[in-house]
Structure formats: structure tokens, C-alpha cells
Design a protein around this motif. Sequence first.
Motif, short mmCIF file in Angstrom:
data_model
loop_
_atom_site.label_atom_id
_atom_site.label_comp_id
_atom_site.label_asym_id
_atom_site.label_seq_id
_atom_site.Cartn_x
_atom_site.Cartn_y
_atom_site.Cartn_z
N LEU A 104 -3.39 12.04 1.24
CA LEU A 104 -3.25 11.02 2.28
C LEU A 104 -3.94 11.41 3.58
O LEU A 104 -3.94 10.63 4.53
CB LEU A 104 -1.78 10.71 2.53
N SER A 140 -9.16 3.94 -2.70
CA SER A 140 -8.68 4.40 -3.99
C SER A 140 -8.05 3.25 -4.79
O SER A 140 -7.38 2.39 -4.21
CB SER A 140 -7.64 5.51 -3.80
N ILE A 178 -8.82 7.59 0.78
CA ILE A 178 -7.63 7.05 0.12
C ILE A 178 -7.59 5.53 0.27
O ILE A 178 -7.04 4.82 -0.58
CB ILE A 178 -6.35 7.69 0.73
N LEU A 179 -8.21 5.02 1.34
CA LEU A 179 -8.19 3.58 1.60
C LEU A 179 -8.95 2.79 0.55
O LEU A 179 -8.71 1.60 0.36
CB LEU A 179 -8.76 3.28 2.99
N TYR A 230 -4.41 2.95 -4.08
CA TYR A 230 -3.96 2.70 -2.71
C TYR A 230 -2.85 1.64 -2.68
O TYR A 230 -1.89 1.76 -1.93
CB TYR A 230 -5.14 2.24 -1.85
N TYR A 231 -2.98 0.63 -3.53
CA TYR A 231 -1.93 -0.38 -3.66
C TYR A 231 -1.05 -0.06 -4.86
O TYR A 231 -1.55 0.30 -5.94
CB TYR A 231 -2.53 -1.78 -3.82
N SER A 268 0.85 -1.19 0.00
CA SER A 268 0.00 0.00 0.00
C SER A 268 0.88 1.25 0.00
O SER A 268 2.08 1.19 0.26
CB SER A 268 -0.91 0.00 1.22
#
Length: 271
Positions: free
Chosen positions: A211, A219, A216-217, A222-223, A173
Motif C-alpha cells: 500500500l 492494481s 496499487i491504484l 484495488y477494488y 477500494s
Amino acid sequence: MQTHCYSLELRKVGTFALSLLMIGLLFSSCATRKDVAYVQTPEQVMTVASNGLQDARIRAKDLLTVTVESSNPEAVAAFNGIYWTPNQQYSTYAQQARTFLVDNEGNVELPVVGLTHVGGYTMREAESHLKEILKKYITDISSVNIKIQNYKYSVIGEVRRPGTFTSENTKVSIFEALANAGDMSIQGVRTEVKLMRENPDGHREIVTLNLQDPNILSSPYYYLQQGDVVYVQPNDAAAQSANIGAATGIIFSIASLTLSVANILISLLVK
């Protein structure tokens, strides 16, 4: 007496001005806690919508290792680049001989099997695909394991340890990437982190990530993917301090020279 008092006042004014300059330089780099906190939300518990689990997909220029497992090692030896000797001892190629480069069309040249398409597959999908192909040659196959050996990403800018990093689990991430780089410095801009990515079709994109936003988690960025570059921009204070740092010596030299000249003039006037 009046001239002497006047000289003391000038010295005080000069010293006060120099002090103000130093204080101004000090506070120009200050930041509040709100500026540096990640994923800001007033809620104690929150749920973020998910786009589903995102696994790395095999793409051109990836280096893969492929291992075929069986209860009968001799039967799958050739698929692993292993050659058996008459006394049932075996030898293997060097590690690099069992690493396969994915070409621009997403194909790899595997022992016995030959040219096989794996581009665009996740590793689990590629393993299932290859297992089906191998069943044409042998049915006693326990598992097929594929790993991406060159899953790399870079983190640059306002972080404590910028550099290029390699991941073994191929799932990193944005926050893990920053953690591996020692986290952002206090001067990093959390709301405008740049992610540079080259897609499998060769198309390049630059995405700005906030961030501090809890979303954002969820998105799609995110990775990270292979070859991603994360750039943390400096804040205004850091950018200004870069110029100030180069000019600080000159500023203080001029200020010191000005005070010295003023002291000389004051001494001459007193006399």
C-alpha cells in the motif's frame, strides 16, 4: 566506608540496568513516518495507469433484489411479486420473498420469467439483459434495478475496528475498506497486506499488496469483491511485544527480586 560506597555503587548499577530494560521495551515498538505512510511518491502530482472501471460482477450465492419500474405499475406488478386486489389495492411479499439467491450455475428464479442466467454480469449488464427478456411480456418498462444485498468483505489483523462490513454501492477500494475498519494501527505492515479471495470458479488465492506503492491504484485487486478478506500483518515490534507483554511481568519480577537480594546481601556485608 569503602564497603558502604561499594553498596551504593551496586544499587546504582542495578537501578541503571532496570532503567535500560524499560527503555529498551519502550523503543522496541517505535516506528518512523516512512513506515506508516501510504502511497509514497516524491512527486506532487502523478498519473497512474488505469485498468478501466471495475464493477462488481454477480456470482454464485449472491442475494439479489430485482425491481421492475413502469408508468403502468399494474402491468409490472407480477414481476415485482405484487398482487392486485379487485379494488385496485395491492400487497407485496415480505422483503425476503423478493430477494433471489444466485445458484452455483449463476441462475436466479424470477417471478413470471422463471430461471434466468445473470452470473458473471455486472449489475448494469444484468439489468439490460433482464429488460430485453421482459420485453417479451410487456413493452412499457421504464427501468430494471438490480442490487446485490450481501456484498460483504472482512478486515482483520492490525486495524482499529476489525470486522465484516456490508457495502451498498458494491464498489469498495482497499483504502475504503481500511477506513471503515478504523484504519491500520501503527503496528500494521503497509507493504505486506494480504488479500484473500475466492473466485467464482471456487479457486482461492492470497495476494500480497504494497500500500506504499503508488501503482496499487491500478492494481486489479484495488477494488474488493464479495467475500474478500483483508488481513493486516503486525510488524516485528508488535509481534515481539505480544511475547514481551506476556513475559514483562516475569522479567520485572525477577529484576526486582534480584535487586532485593542484592540489597540484603549488601546490608549484611555492611554490617
